[in-house]
Design an enzyme around this catalytic site. Sequence first.
Site, PDB file in Angstrom:
ATOM      1  N   GLN A  73       0.806  -1.207   0.000  1.00  0.00           N
ATOM      2  CA  GLN A  73       0.000   0.000   0.000  1.00  0.00           C
ATOM      3  C   GLN A  73       0.843   1.263   0.000  1.00  0.00           C
ATOM      4  O   GLN A  73       2.056   1.235   0.232  1.00  0.00           O
ATOM      5  CB  GLN A  73      -0.909   0.014   1.230  1.00  0.00           C
ATOM      6  CG  GLN A  73      -0.150  -0.029   2.553  1.00  0.00           C
ATOM      7  CD  GLN A  73      -1.066  -0.176   3.750  1.00  0.00           C
ATOM      8  OE1 GLN A  73      -1.335   0.774   4.457  1.00  0.00           O
ATOM      9  NE2 GLN A  73      -1.560  -1.405   3.974  1.00  0.00           N
ATOM     10  N   GLU A 120       3.303   8.433   8.250  1.00  0.00           N
ATOM     11  CA  GLU A 120       3.234   7.601   9.453  1.00  0.00           C
ATOM     12  C   GLU A 120       4.619   7.205   9.939  1.00  0.00           C
ATOM     13  O   GLU A 120       5.584   7.138   9.173  1.00  0.00           O
ATOM     14  CB  GLU A 120       2.375   6.355   9.197  1.00  0.00           C
ATOM     15  CG  GLU A 120       2.860   5.457   8.080  1.00  0.00           C
ATOM     16  CD  GLU A 120       1.832   4.392   7.710  1.00  0.00           C
ATOM     17  OE1 GLU A 120       0.629   4.706   7.669  1.00  0.00           O
ATOM     18  OE2 GLU A 120       2.249   3.250   7.449  1.00  0.00           O
ATOM     19  N   HIS A 124       4.746   0.283   0.540  1.00  0.00           N
ATOM     20  CA  HIS A 124       5.252  -0.490   1.677  1.00  0.00           C
ATOM     21  C   HIS A 124       4.262  -1.583   2.066  1.00  0.00           C
ATOM     22  O   HIS A 124       3.099  -1.573   1.666  1.00  0.00           O
ATOM     23  CB  HIS A 124       5.516   0.421   2.887  1.00  0.00           C
ATOM     24  CG  HIS A 124       4.274   1.101   3.409  1.00  0.00           C
ATOM     25  ND1 HIS A 124       3.749   2.235   2.823  1.00  0.00           N
ATOM     26  CD2 HIS A 124       3.461   0.816   4.464  1.00  0.00           C
ATOM     27  CE1 HIS A 124       2.670   2.622   3.489  1.00  0.00           C
ATOM     28  NE2 HIS A 124       2.467   1.769   4.485  1.00  0.00           N
ATOM     29  N   ARG A 167      -4.137   0.392  -2.347  1.00  0.00           N
ATOM     30  CA  ARG A 167      -3.481  -0.917  -2.278  1.00  0.00           C
ATOM     31  C   ARG A 167      -3.026  -1.392  -3.657  1.00  0.00           C
ATOM     32  O   ARG A 167      -3.645  -1.073  -4.665  1.00  0.00           O
ATOM     33  CB  ARG A 167      -4.428  -1.942  -1.645  1.00  0.00           C
ATOM     34  CG  ARG A 167      -4.834  -1.576  -0.217  1.00  0.00           C
ATOM     35  CD  ARG A 167      -5.868  -2.543   0.345  1.00  0.00           C
ATOM     36  NE  ARG A 167      -6.198  -2.189   1.720  1.00  0.00           N
ATOM     37  CZ  ARG A 167      -7.136  -1.315   2.051  1.00  0.00           C
ATOM     38  NH1 ARG A 167      -7.859  -0.723   1.113  1.00  0.00           N
ATOM     39  NH2 ARG A 167      -7.376  -1.035   3.324  1.00  0.00           N
TER      40      ARG A 167
END
Length: 407
Positions: A97, A134, A267, A286
């Site tokens: 994703q 993130e 990743h 995705r």
Amino acid sequence: MELITGVIKSYDWGSRRTLAELAGRPSPSPTPEAELWFGAHESSPSTVGESSGSITLIDLIREDPQTQLGAQCAEAYDGTLPFLLKILAAEKPLSLQAHPTSAQAEAGFARENAAGIDLSASYRNYRDNRHKPELVVALERFEALAGFRAISSTVTLLTALDLSGVADDVASLAANPCPAELKAVALRWMRSSREHHDRLALEVIERATVLLDSGGWIVDRFEAELSTALDLARRYPGDPGVLMSLLLNRVSLAPGEGLFLPAGNLHAYLSGSAVEIMANSDNVLRGGLTTKHIDVDELSSILDFTPIPVDVLDPQPCDRRSEYIYPAPVPEFVLRRWELDGNLEVALGGDGPAVVLCTAGRVEIRAGDHQMEISSGKAVWLPAGDSVTMTATDGGPAQVFAGSTPG
């Protein structure tokens, strides 16, 4: 300061033991438990307060954003909490994703709204209008794929594997090792038929097994990559993610090490448990290793195909003993970790809000005359301007993470 109750997300890649054992609940759990969310995302907001009088964190903030978030945070993020703190527990690989930039998220969200696509639709790409950088920090050994590997190394690996079904692609990468050619190859792979990937998965299993059994320099250099491709080919025959994994950096994080993932970074988390903090978004596009919706065209429009080195973050120790900070180049969040032992007392407070999460042991948290003890898997909500002190109970040891706004 209030108790904040996390929301458990059950996905098939989750663990039946990790989150249950972390929180001292019966193990194994009835269903896989993949994530524990502490935050105010619209889809799964946490509750704040004791169970008899709890409200969602969204409602608490909405009642008085200036008090809960602080003036600067409330103004910058339109009265919303800008980060989401999680615990991840991956028993199996997550989907391959990537996440959009702010501009891409705003455009995609508006476009899908205009098309009348319901927010809960399985084929929806953008569930909010925010980006999702993130940061993940390992609680145990944590395995991942993250970002495109240097093309020269990828050519070396693919040449050693000698897969007949991609020989022309390997030759084109060797002749023209640039991001544009890497993109062309990746898109061909993601758009190929299931039958094509079925055949290639069998080749990967055969060739990776031979290489791993034979040893030598190729295994010395690429053992983790070969083992991962072999595992994925067995788990996901016919899935383009098997081949795509061979283009990506293979990362292993020791406990306490971190990894920052910017927008456009392809990743997949493979296994292990970790604390994760991100901008308050649930936008995921995705590309494989999943039965969920895949939109290759939209994914390719947000991906950055520039190869990047693996940048494992060692936390920076702060002036205060036992405190570590994980740098992230974003304005929405900062993550800190404390390792508490003995009678050591540490303080936390600032102009913005924080979620304080215990991941090992028990911690006593005091704010003025108010005190609360939390154990592993529990957390507290700390409004802006509140200051607390924390001490491991019973002499420790204890581990605490705090997600907050910078400053």
